[in-house]
Design a protein around this motif. Structure first.
Motif, PDB file in Angstrom:
ATOM      1  N   MET A   1     -60.281  80.178-122.872  1.00 29.75           N
ATOM      2  CA  MET A   1     -59.160  80.413-121.985  1.00 29.75           C
ATOM      3  C   MET A   1     -59.498  81.621-121.118  1.00 29.75           C
ATOM      4  SD  MET A   1     -55.149  80.948-122.971  1.00 29.75           S
ATOM      5  CE  MET A   1     -55.108  82.557-123.699  1.00 29.75           C
ATOM      6  N   THR A   4     -55.668  86.343-119.586  1.00 30.99           N
ATOM      7  CA  THR A   4     -54.259  86.076-119.339  1.00 30.99           C
ATOM      8  C   THR A   4     -53.615  87.315-118.745  1.00 30.99           C
ATOM      9  OG1 THR A   4     -54.151  84.507-121.155  1.00 30.99           O
ATOM     10  CG2 THR A   4     -52.071  85.464-120.442  1.00 30.99           C
ATOM     11  N   SER A   7     -47.663  85.844-119.942  1.00 32.14           N
ATOM     12  CA  SER A   7     -47.232  84.624-120.615  1.00 32.14           C
ATOM     13  C   SER A   7     -45.730  84.478-120.431  1.00 32.14           C
ATOM     14  CB  SER A   7     -47.561  84.673-122.101  1.00 32.14           C
ATOM     15  OG  SER A   7     -48.959  84.767-122.290  1.00 32.14           O
ATOM     16  N   VAL A  39     -52.552  77.815-118.992  1.00 32.35           N
ATOM     17  CA  VAL A  39     -52.741  77.153-120.285  1.00 32.35           C
ATOM     18  C   VAL A  39     -51.385  77.058-120.970  1.00 32.35           C
ATOM     19  CG1 VAL A  39     -53.832  77.291-122.545  1.00 32.35           C
ATOM     20  CG2 VAL A  39     -55.118  77.949-120.505  1.00 32.35           C
ATOM     21  N   GLN A  41     -49.426  76.480-124.238  1.00 32.04           N
ATOM     22  CA  GLN A  41     -49.631  76.551-125.684  1.00 32.04           C
ATOM     23  C   GLN A  41     -48.427  75.966-126.375  1.00 32.04           C
ATOM     24  OE1 GLN A  41     -50.496  80.450-127.212  1.00 32.04           O
ATOM     25  NE2 GLN A  41     -50.315  79.779-129.339  1.00 32.04           N
ATOM     26  N   ARG A  45     -51.854  74.090-130.334  1.00 35.68           N
ATOM     27  CA  ARG A  45     -52.511  73.296-129.287  1.00 35.68           C
ATOM     28  C   ARG A  45     -52.478  74.036-127.949  1.00 35.68           C
ATOM     29  NH1 ARG A  45     -50.640  67.163-128.687  1.00 35.68           N
ATOM     30  NH2 ARG A  45     -52.674  66.334-128.245  1.00 35.68           N
ATOM     31  N   ARG A  46     -53.611  74.053-127.248  1.00 35.80           N
ATOM     32  CA  ARG A  46     -53.713  74.671-125.921  1.00 35.80           C
ATOM     33  C   ARG A  46     -54.153  73.605-124.929  1.00 35.80           C
ATOM     34  NH1 ARG A  46     -54.073  80.387-125.737  1.00 35.80           N
ATOM     35  NH2 ARG A  46     -53.857  81.286-127.796  1.00 35.80           N
ATOM     36  N   HIS A  80     -49.481  80.446-120.441  1.00 31.47           N
ATOM     37  CA  HIS A  80     -50.338  81.606-120.206  1.00 31.47           C
ATOM     38  C   HIS A  80     -50.860  81.521-118.773  1.00 31.47           C
ATOM     39  CE1 HIS A  80     -50.194  82.517-124.459  1.00 31.47           C
ATOM     40  NE2 HIS A  80     -50.533  81.257-124.723  1.00 31.47           N
TER      41      HIS A  80
END
Length: 165
Positions: A1, A4, A7, A39, A41, A45-46, A80
């Motif tokens: 990833m 970030t 978020s 991303v 989340q 799971r992403r 994110h």
């Protein structure tokens, strides 16, 4: 990833179309650039997603097409964002031009401000920027009209032309 910058807690529903799933947010995502990736989340799971925000809805489309039939119809998770919050400050040159022409900038609603600032930020030269500032300022209501509205006067609505057309 990727790194970030921020978020955001998000929730919504899953929509299936054209052989892929997309995530429709329950509330429009405001203050963030769109058509960029982030991303999503969901638990462990992403999912890499492209963020698409229109006038009143935000959709997260997975970068890698696929269907997520194992997800519930509604979901909640974290989005994110590598690009963070979009700057929405009104630039000094626009503020000065509005003041000089006795126009009111704070009359713009969120969508109008977003469109005006994006229009201005996309200027590629100073000449283009100046023309765009003039166009934005010309579309703003005069200070006197705002004062009349606040006092309960009979100033005409912003979208009503004086000739009645």
């Amino acid at each position: 990833m990727p790194a970030t910058a921020g978020s955001v807690a998000v929730a919504g529903s899953v929509s299936h179309a054209e052989g892929t799933s997309q995530f429709v947010l329950a509330e429009r995502l405001s203050g963030h650039d769109t058509f960029l990736t982030g991303v999503l989340q969901l638990g462990d799971r992403r999912i890499a997603v492209r963020i698409i925000t229109l006038d009143d809805v935000t959709v997260l489309r997975p970068v890698a097409p696929g269907t997520f039939t194992d997800l519930k119809a509604t979901w909640a998770g974290l989005l994110h964002l590598p690009h963070g919050v979009r700057r929405r400050a009104i630039p000094a040159d626009l503020t000065a031009a509005a003041h000089r022409h006795q126009r009111v900038l704070d009359h713009l609603d969120d969508a109008e401000l977003r469109y005006a600032l994006t229009f201005l930020e996309e200027a590629t030269t100073n000449d283009i920027r100046q023309v765009r500032i003039a166009a934005i300022v010309a579309a703003l209501p005069p200070v006197a009209e705002r004062a009349a509205r606040r006092a309960g006067g009979t100033a005409r609505p912003r979208n009503e032309r004086p000739d009645g057309c």
